[in-house]
Design an enzyme around this catalytic site. Structure first.
Site, short mmCIF file in Angstrom:
data_model
loop_
_atom_site.label_atom_id
_atom_site.label_comp_id
_atom_site.label_asym_id
_atom_site.label_seq_id
_atom_site.Cartn_x
_atom_site.Cartn_y
_atom_site.Cartn_z
N HIS A 644 0.81 -1.23 0.00
CA HIS A 644 0.00 0.00 0.00
C HIS A 644 0.84 1.27 0.00
O HIS A 644 0.30 2.35 -0.21
CB HIS A 644 -1.02 -0.02 1.15
CG HIS A 644 -0.50 0.38 2.49
ND1 HIS A 644 -0.18 -0.52 3.47
CD2 HIS A 644 -0.25 1.61 3.01
CE1 HIS A 644 0.23 0.15 4.54
NE2 HIS A 644 0.20 1.43 4.28
N SER A 790 4.04 2.04 8.29
CA SER A 790 3.70 1.06 7.27
C SER A 790 4.91 0.52 6.55
O SER A 790 5.84 1.27 6.25
CB SER A 790 2.82 1.69 6.21
OG SER A 790 1.54 1.77 6.72
N GLY A 791 4.87 -0.76 6.23
CA GLY A 791 5.97 -1.38 5.50
C GLY A 791 7.09 -1.82 6.42
O GLY A 791 7.95 -2.61 6.05
N1 ARG Z 1 -1.29 2.32 7.09
C1 ARG Z 1 -0.45 2.99 7.99
C2 ARG Z 1 0.70 3.67 7.25
O1 ARG Z 1 0.56 3.93 6.09
C3 ARG Z 1 0.02 2.14 9.09
C4 ARG Z 1 -1.09 1.81 9.99
C5 ARG Z 1 -0.75 1.00 11.13
N2 ARG Z 1 -1.74 1.31 12.06
C6 ARG Z 1 -1.89 0.73 13.22
N3 ARG Z 1 -2.80 1.18 14.02
N4 ARG Z 1 -1.11 -0.25 13.56
O2 ARG Z 1 1.69 4.08 7.81
#
Ligand code: ARG
Length: 840
Positions: A644, A790-791
């Site tokens: 993503h 993320s990642g």
């Molecule tokens: N999708 C988020 C990002 O782009 C990370 C989300 C992780 N969230 C969580 N509550 N663990 O950085």
């Protein structure tokens, strides 16, 4: 810093330094043994002469000589001098005016004549160039010397002292110099300078004179910006403002190559590239959250842009303006409120050179003062932070400099003085501090008082984190049910027990970790009687009591590790456990991963990661946005991340060249030990679903391999059959936001989270998880990954002594909310895809 200057002016601004004369340098002669000495010397001389004759006469004829193989060197000195009886004329600031040209060539002649009086300097002298004049009248110059390859051993002889000695003839006025107009020179400075910064304003190529004006913001940019600069760029900007003004320059975008010796921007509080008046030297990329912004102490500034590497980067964009000098130099004062904030001049911009400020904080009699520095960065090259002989903050007789993450001080009475000093060279971001009055009888109403004087929320006392910074909140604790009482009196969360990290500091949390002899240890650490093993009943939650029963090859189940020769090993987590289980030993192959070379101790607490603690963590920067996603190192050429980050509405996200990877990083603004690599290819999983985040995995191939170091190491990938039982404490790391809706962090953060049972995970996410996902965190909330993480990797430590990556930060509802744990990509399910794409 060592400073070599002569000062014959009356303002006393420069230190006068006496250098040893030649006579003083010679040690007292000794008569004894002179005769012997002479004979030995003659013999040595004869031998040397013989070698030289052979080298230059015979060897020269037969091919290359030593000397012709050494490349020549250029030596440059930069500085300024004060012209005592020249009246200032505005036209002198215009390099195309006749006034400028006349005076410049006159001064160049004077400098040349002086240099020629020193026979050593004269031998190598090439040219002198006067680059500018300012009020005073101050002339800025540089002088260049060429040393042929055969004379390289002479290079150390080019000292600032020697150059100043030569120029002193002009200062002393003993002028036998036949110059068309006699010049009375009163102050001279000379500093050895990188020859790449010696530019002649009269040769117009990439040389600019800019005028900064009050109330107007103007811009300039590096050549080729934003497409990219070219190799061997040499540019210079002279910025001027009217008298009694200071110049401010901001770089909203600053992105040049990482390797400073080749590529850099060097900024001076002068119009010559004089190290003694340098403001700063920078290279690399600066995230928008930490822009470079500098100020001058006078009405001029010089900016050099030097590029030698072949790597093309966008370069920089800069904004400049002028403000009254009094706004810059008036600082300090008397602070009489009960609380407030004060900062170094111009904060968060770099403070200007040469300022002194004094704050006197005065609170009601009977109260005391506490000062907490929320940001402190006053770093200079070659400064011992125990001495702080250049820029510093001084409180109660102690000088502070360098970089400090937590500095809190309290006064002895109701008055506290804080002094700030910046000298003439090198500046930095400075500091921001909060002060408050407190009652010594009740220093923290409703809060806990740390020994350092700062107050923290009561709940933070005895929670296992060192919130005070001096551990005073974590001693003398009565541990509650959820906590483990360390032998030294500290309390630590129970989940930190037996996690292979010495959290107590005395090792007591890691002492009694294995089961008794007649017991079986389940994968989640629970001890059960030995006879539960292979009783055809699952007693351990993870089934580990039954998993290792039939280790005969051929019997394969979902939990079997499959060897390269297709044998099955029915043992929990057989790979890389230092036991050869496969007959071809393939379970122990490729196990150079998951270790951290640095010895670390988590006892200092807080949530900042230590350097080298997570050596597989990578920061991914997108175009000029700075850090946006995390990734992990799985080999020297491959990184693992989340789909993503790359598959979005904007096709630019899927373009490999828009991404930069930084390995070995801890603070986003620090480059030390960081390896920067471009991305060659992005492979996102073909089944990635942007609606459900299913198959949220991507592989990045690097343009050039990484060199593994103490702070750069690959993480182990678990085989498809690896089990990470619910309840296991693992770690998630990243530069993501520290609270929901917050900004990305400057320092790498770590958080300990627990693997959550799949049934619970399914419930709390209302059925949104697929088998390619897993939950980790705490149902009580409070600890989680967040935007920007993320990642990045979720990693667990295995008994065998290695760290394995169990998940990739993927999504979550908000951050750290109650009953909303983080959702991660489950690597075991996608292990085969990684193998197919990368061979790892
Ligand atoms: N999708 C988020 C990002 O782009 C990370 C989300 C992780 N969230 C969580 N509550 N663990 O950085």
């Amino acid at each position: 810093m060592h400073s070599a200057r002569y000062d014959y002016g009356q303002n006393g601004k420069h230190e006068r330094i006496n250098f040893l004369s030649n006579n003083e340098k010679v040690p007292p002669k000794q008569k004894k043994g002179i005769v012997v000495g002479v004979i030995v010397a003659l013999l040595v001389l004869a031998a040397v002469a013989g070698v030289l004759i052979w080298l230059f006469v015979f060897k020269a004829n037969s091919g290359t000589t030593l000397s012709s193989r050494r490349s020549p060197r250029t030596i440059v000195f930069s500085g300024h001098m004060k012209l005592a009886d020249v009246p200032f004329d505005q036209k002198l600031e215009d390099i195309s005016s006749k006034e400028f040209t006349d005076l410049a060539s006159n001064l160049e002649d004077v400098i040349g004549e002086c240099i020629k009086k020193d026979s050593f300097l004269a031998k190598y002298y090439n040219t002198s160039v006067v680059t500018a004049f300012s009020h005073g009248v101050i002339g800025f110059y540089w002088s260049k010397f060429d040393v042929p390859g055969s004379d390289l051993e002479m290079v150390p002889e080019f000292s600032e002292e020697r150059m100043l000695d030569a120029l002193e003839t002009a200062v002393q006025g003993s002028r036998s110099i036949m110059s068309p107009r006699s010049l009375k020179i009163s102050e001279v400075t000379a500093a050895l300078t990188d020859p790449r910064m010696a530019r002649n304003p009269r040769s117009v190529e990439c040389f600019y004179v800019l005028e900064a004006e009050e109330g107007k913001i103007k811009t300039f940019a590096s050549p080729g910006y934003p497409t990219g600069y070219t190799s061997k760029s040499r540019c210079q900007w002279q910025i001027r403002a009217s008298e009694k003004n200071s110049i401010l320059v901001d770089f909203p975008i600053f992105y040049i190559e990482d390797y400073c010796p080749d590529d850099f921007v060097y900024i001076y509080d002068s119009l010559s590239s004089d190290e003694y008046q340098a403001i700063t030297q920078k290279c690399g990329q600066r995230p928008p959250s930490n822009p470079l912004a500098v100020a001058s102490s006078g009405n001029f500034m010089l900016i050099n842009f030097i590029i030698d590497s072949d790597v093309q980067r966008p370069g920089f964009e800069a904004q400049y303006t002028a403000i009254p000098l009094s706004n810059v130099t008036t600082c300090g004062g008397i602070l009489m409120e009960t609380e407030g904030v004060f900062t170094s001049p111009l904060y968060p911009r770099f403070y200007p050179p040469a300022v002194d400020c004094k704050w006197t904080i005065k609170v009601a009699p009977g109260s005391k003062v506490r000062v907490k520095f929320t940001m402190f960065r006053m770093k200079e090259p070659r400064v011992d932070i125990h001495v702080c002989h250049k820029d510093y903050v001084e409180v109660m007789g102690t000088k502070y400099c360098g970089e400090m993450t937590s500095l809190a001080l309290t006064s002895n009475n109701n008055v506290l003085e804080v002094n700030f000093h910046s000298d003439k060279s090198y500046t930095d971001k400075g500091f921001s501090a909060e002060y408050s009055a407190y009652d010594p009888a009740d220093p923290c109403p409703g809060k806990f008082a740390c020994a350092s004087g700062i107050c923290i929320a009561k709940e933070r006392k005895c929670d296992g984190w060192n919130d005070c910074g001096d551990m005073s909140d974590e001693i003398k604790c009565k541990c509650d049910k959820e906590q483990f009482p360390c032998d030294n009196g500290l309390c630590k969360p129970r989940m930190w027990v037996c996690d292979h990290v010495n959290d107590c500091g005395d090792g007591s949390d890691e002492k009694r970790c294995s089961c008794e002899e007649n017991e079986w240890r389940c994968g989640n650490g629970v001890c059960l009687p030995q006879d539960v093993v292979c009783d055809n009943k699952q007693d351990c939650i993870d089934g580990s009591d039954e998993a290792s029963c039939k280790s005969s090859p051929g019997i394969c189940s979902e939990f079997s590790f499959i060897c390269n020769n297709n044998e099955c090993v029915n043992k929990v987590n057989a790979e890389c456990d230092r036991v050869n289980d496969c007959s071809d030993n393939s379970d122990e192959a490729g196990c150079d991963c998951g270790t951290r070379p640095y010895k670390l101790n988590r006892i200092v607490g807080g949530q900042n990661a230590e350097l080298g603690e997570w050596p597989w963590q990578v920061s991914l920067h997108f175009m000029t946005n700075g850090h946006v996603c995390g990734a992990s190192i799985i080999s020297d050429k491959w990184l693992l991340s989340a789909s993503h980050c790359f598959v979005t509405n904007d096709p630019a996200n899927h373009v490999a060249s828009n991404w930069q990877t930084y390995s070995g990083m801890q603070a986003q603004y620090k480059q030390d030990g960081v390896q920067h690599r471009a991305v060659k290819t992005i492979i996102s999983h073909p089944n990635y679903d942007h609606m459900t985040f299913d198959y949220d995995i991507a592989l990045l191939e690097l343009s050039d391999p990484l060199q593994f170091t103490n702070t750069i190491q690959p993480i182990c990938l678990p085989s498809a059959s690896h089990v990470f039982p619910a309840g296991t404490s693992c770690w998630v790391t990243g530069w993501g936001a520290q609270r929901e809706g917050g900004q990305v962090s400057m320092m790498l953060q770590k958080a300990s989270v627990k693997i959550i049972n799949d049934t619970v995970c399914d419930m709390v996410t209302e059925g949104q998880v697929t088998s390619r996902m897993l939950c980790s965190g705490f149902l009580a909330g409070g600890v989680d990954a967040c935007q920007g993480d993320s990642g990045g990797p979720l990693v667990c430590f295995e008994e065998s002594g290695k760290w394995f990556q169990v998940g990739i930060v993927s999504w979550g509802e908000g951050c750290a909310r109650r009953n909303k744990p983080g959702v991660y990509t489950r690597i075991t399910k996608l292990r085969d895809w990684v193998q197919k794409e990368t061979g790892i």
